[in-house]
Scaffold this active site. Structure first.
Site, PDB file in Angstrom:
ATOM      1  N   ASP A   1      16.867  50.327  47.836  1.00 24.44           N
ATOM      2  CA  ASP A   1      15.963  49.040  47.765  1.00 24.44           C
ATOM      3  C   ASP A   1      14.718  49.371  48.130  1.00 24.44           C
ATOM      4  O   ASP A   1      13.977  49.110  47.088  1.00 24.44           O
ATOM      5  CB  ASP A   1      16.738  48.265  49.176  1.00 24.44           C
ATOM      6  CG  ASP A   1      18.467  48.949  49.552  1.00 24.44           C
ATOM      7  OD1 ASP A   1      18.811  48.257  48.434  1.00 24.44           O
ATOM      8  OD2 ASP A   1      18.465  48.814  50.749  1.00 24.44           O
TER       9      ASP A   1
ATOM     10  N   HIS B   1      21.761  47.153  54.477  1.00 24.12           N
ATOM     11  CA  HIS B   1      22.031  47.108  53.315  1.00 24.12           C
ATOM     12  C   HIS B   1      22.706  46.428  52.184  1.00 24.12           C
ATOM     13  O   HIS B   1      24.022  46.795  52.419  1.00 24.12           O
ATOM     14  CB  HIS B   1      22.021  48.908  53.262  1.00 24.12           C
ATOM     15  CG  HIS B   1      22.748  48.916  51.150  1.00 24.12           C
ATOM     16  ND1 HIS B   1      21.222  49.068  50.708  1.00 24.12           N
ATOM     17  CD2 HIS B   1      23.412  49.606  51.019  1.00 24.12           C
ATOM     18  CE1 HIS B   1      22.205  49.350  49.384  1.00 24.12           C
ATOM     19  NE2 HIS B   1      22.886  50.111  49.435  1.00 24.12           N
TER      20      HIS B   1
END
Length: 327
Positions: A156, A184
């Site tokens: 990410d 996440h």
């Protein structure tokens, strides 16, 4: 010489990751490695095919390959464990059903790592739900230091750097110090309040708060889903590359003045509840990570505070669900 264990390695991410490791992307061009690859019995033949390809590629750094369906054999002597395998959510399944399956998987692998891995083994959990899978693993491997169990949010983090790079038409290597806070998942908070490009603030360079607080965040949060829609398969190349980045910086250190995002065990920093595996900005040195603290200038504005709290709440709910599956 490093020995490293990869679970779930006949699949896409594993197939992308092992040649990167064997070529030195994870630990450098002068570090020999022995790969231990673990998968479930139905994947044994495919796993052996991966081993055959590794042999055929004749990587100079690769000093041995163990391809096995036996968790003890896979975990014996490993210094770094990358946990790629997990049970995915399927149509019609409730979250608790998925969590129950992963509790079973990570209980078994945690016990094997605790008993048979090398002292001070470092663990990276990639399989989703990554933060909570890492927490489950910690519960069943109490002798592994909590600082040695992490999860992957570097993917990410790299996605955020990529979006800024494209928006400003600059080299991604010039973009520094974005942050991924929290889970996440789609609740994560990609934060550019402290990010820079060639030393200049990203917020000032982009000069579009609506984009930064809207489309940018949504794009990073939903990038995995967008890739599935485009490829009809989940992220593999980028996940494998990010796993290499995570381990490399953890072991070899982050550049001076640069931080990265890692899912680590919360000590209460930034008013995040202690006891969660939560993504923070960290620096790494001598094989240890350190959360970047407020004294370094990381003020949290009201918008960010709400985002940090929302993703922490989701993680607390996941933790409660996972613990309800332990009995």
């Amino acid at each position: 010489m490093f020995e490293r264990d990869f679970s779930g390695f006949s699949g896409q991410i594993g197939y992308a990751l092992v040649p990167m490791v064997a070529r030195g992307v994870m630990l450098g061009a002068d570090q020999p490695v022995i790969l231990h690859m673990l998968d479930i019995p139905p994947a044994a033949e495919a796993l052996n095919g991966v081993k055959m390809e590794l042999v055929d590629a004749a990587f100079p750094l690769l000093k041995g390959v163990v391809a096995t369906t036996d968790v003890i054999e896979a975990c014996t002597g490993v210094s770094i464990a990358v946990m790629v395998g997990g049970f995915p959510r399927k149509e019609g399944m409730e979250r608790k059903d998925v969590m129950s399956k992963n509790v079973s998987i990570y209980k078994s692998q945690a016990s094997a790592l605790e008993k048979h891995a090398a002292a001070n083994c470092k663990v990276l959990v990639v399989a989703n739900p990554a933060n909570t899978n890492a927490l489950i693993l910690k519960e069943f491997a109490p002798s592994i230091p909590e600082r040695n169990i992490t999860c992957l949010t570097r993917l990410d983090h790299n996605r955020a750097l990529g979006q800024i790079s494209e928006r400003l038409n600059v080299q991604v290597s010039d973009v520094k110090n974005a942050i991924i806070w929290g889970n996440h998942s789609s609740s994560q908070y990609p934060d550019v309040n402290h990010a820079t490009v060639a030393g200049k603030p990203v917020k000032q360079l982009i000069n579009d708060d609506a984009w930064l607080s809207g489309e940018f965040i949504a794009t990073v949060q939903q990038r995995g889903a967008a890739i599935i829609k485009a490829r009809k398969l989940s992220s593999a190349l980028s996940a494998a590359s990010s796993a290499c980045d995570h381990i490399r910086d953890w072991v070899l250190g982050t550049p001076e003045g640069t931080w990265v995002s890692m899912g680590v065990y919360s000590d209460g920093s930034y008013n995040v509840p202690a006891g969660l595996i939560y993504s923070f900005p960290v620096t790494c040195r001598n094989g240890e990570w350190t959360i970047v603290q407020g004294k370094s200038g990381l003020s949290i504005d009201e918008f960010s505070r709400k985002k940090l709290d929302a993703t922490a709440e989701e993680l607390s709910e996941e933790k409660a669900l996972a613990y309800s599956c332990l009995s």
